[in-house]
Write an enzyme that holds these catalytic residues in place. Structure first.
Site, PDB file in Angstrom:
ATOM      1  CE1 TYR A 186       0.524   1.673   4.279  1.00 21.75           C
ATOM      2  CE2 TYR A 186       0.569  -0.706   4.590  1.00 21.75           C
ATOM      3  CZ  TYR A 186       0.834   0.576   5.061  1.00 21.75           C
ATOM      4  OH  TYR A 186       1.419   0.756   6.293  1.00 21.75           O
ATOM      5  CB  CYS A 187       1.389   4.110  -1.873  1.00 22.83           C
ATOM      6  SG  CYS A 187       0.205   3.961  -3.225  1.00 22.83           S
ATOM      7  CD  GLN A 188      -0.827   9.054   2.608  1.00 21.62           C
ATOM      8  OE1 GLN A 188       0.258   8.675   3.052  1.00 21.62           O
ATOM      9  NE2 GLN A 188      -1.888   9.232   3.376  1.00 21.62           N
ATOM     10  CB  CYS A 200      -0.747   6.680  -4.135  1.00 24.35           C
ATOM     11  SG  CYS A 200       1.003   6.306  -3.928  1.00 24.35           S
ATOM     12  CB  ILE A 223      -2.383   4.320   4.625  1.00 23.65           C
ATOM     13  CG1 ILE A 223      -2.506   4.103   6.134  1.00 23.65           C
ATOM     14  CG2 ILE A 223      -1.970   5.737   4.274  1.00 23.65           C
ATOM     15  CD1 ILE A 223      -1.193   4.162   6.871  1.00 23.65           C
TER      16      ILE A 223
END
Length: 223
Positions: free
Chosen positions: A172-174, A178, A202
Site C-alpha cells: 500500500y501507498c498513501q 497514488c 492507507i
C-alpha cells in the site's frame, strides 16, 4: 431563513470546488504540514498554496498551530476526511471522465484484484500475508497499518530477491490516486511474487476505521 442555511452549506461546496484545494486536503490526510512542505509535495507555488489554505481555513476545513515562526496546518477533524471520502466515492461512480483519468493514472487496477480494508482487517494476523508499506520511511513512522513493514519503493526494487515467495504481499501507498503500490504490485508479479494492492491505500484504511501503529522507527523487510 431557509436560504441562509443553503448559503452556509454552499460555502463548503465552494471551498471544495478547486483542484488545488482538494489536493491540499488530500495531502493533509497524511498528517500536519507547514506551507513549505505542502508546496514541495503539491508542486504548487508558495503564494498560491498560502492563499488556498486561507480559503480552507475560512470555512474551518483546516486548522493551524504555531511553532516559533512556522505555522502548521492539519485537517480540522475526522469529519473532513469522511467528507473527502464521500466526495471521491460519489465522483468515481458518477463521473465517467474521472474513471478514465484514473485509468490513465493507475492503469487497470481491477486486474490487480485489490484487497479492501475489510478484507485486510479480517486477515491482518495471517502469517501467509506480508503487508508492505511502500511510502517514505518518515510517513511509515508517522503511522502505518499494524504489522506492516517499511520498504519504500526504491528499496523494494533493490531487495526483490529477499522477499519470501511463500506469502502473499499486500502493498500500500498513501491514497486512492497514488501510483506506487499498483506499479510495484505489477513489478512483484513479474518476479512471480503473489501480490495485491490495498484498495485506496492507507487513506481509505483510516477512513474506514482502520487503526494505525506508530513506532520510533520503521521495521524493515528482509533485514
Amino acid at each position: 431563513m431557509e436560504a441562509e442555511v443553503y448559503t452556509q452549506l454552499a460555502r463548503i461546496g465552494k471551498a471544495l470546488a478547486s483542484p488545488v484545494r482538494l489536493r491540499l486536503l488530500d495531502l493533509l490526510e497524511k498528517g500536519e504540514s507547514d506551507v513549505e512542505g505542502l508546496v514541495t509535495a503539491s508542486g504548487v507555488g508558495l503564494k498560491n498554496t498560502s492563499a488556498q489554505l486561507q480559503q480552507l481555513r475560512g470555512v474551518n476545513l483546516v486548522t493551524t498551530r504555531r511553532e516559533g515562526n512556522r505555522v502548521f496546518y492539519r485537517l480540522a477533524g475526522p469529519e473532513v476526511s469522511g467528507l473527502l471520502g464521500s466526495l471521491q466515492s460519489c465522483a468515481e461512480i458518477r463521473l465517467a471522465d474521472l474513471r478514465l483519468a484514473m485509468g490513465d493514472l493507475l492503469g487497470n487496477a481491477s486486474e490487480l484484484k485489490p484487497v479492501t480494508a475489510d478484507e485486510l482487517r479480517a486477515h491482518i494476523d495471517d502469517p501467509r500475508i506480508l503487508i508492505i508499506d511502500v511510502r517514505p520511511s518518515v510517513d511509515y513512522a508517522r503511522g502505518h497499518v499494524p504489522g506492516a513493514v517499511s520498504l519504500p519503493a526504491a528499496e523494494l526494487r533493490q531487495k526483490m530477491d529477499r522477499i519470501p515467495r511463500d506469502v502473499e504481499v499486500i502493498a500500500y501507498c498513501q491514497g486512492p490516486y497514488c501510483v506506487l503500490s499498483p506499479d510495484l504490485v505489477r513489478l512483484l508479479r513479474s518476479h512471480e511474487i503473489p501480490a495485491r494492492p490495498l484498495e485506496g491505500g492507507i487513506t481509505r484504511w483510516q477512513r474506514e476505521g482502520g487503526a494505525l501503529q506508530t513506532e520510533e522507527g520503521p521495521s524493515e523487510a528482509g533485514s
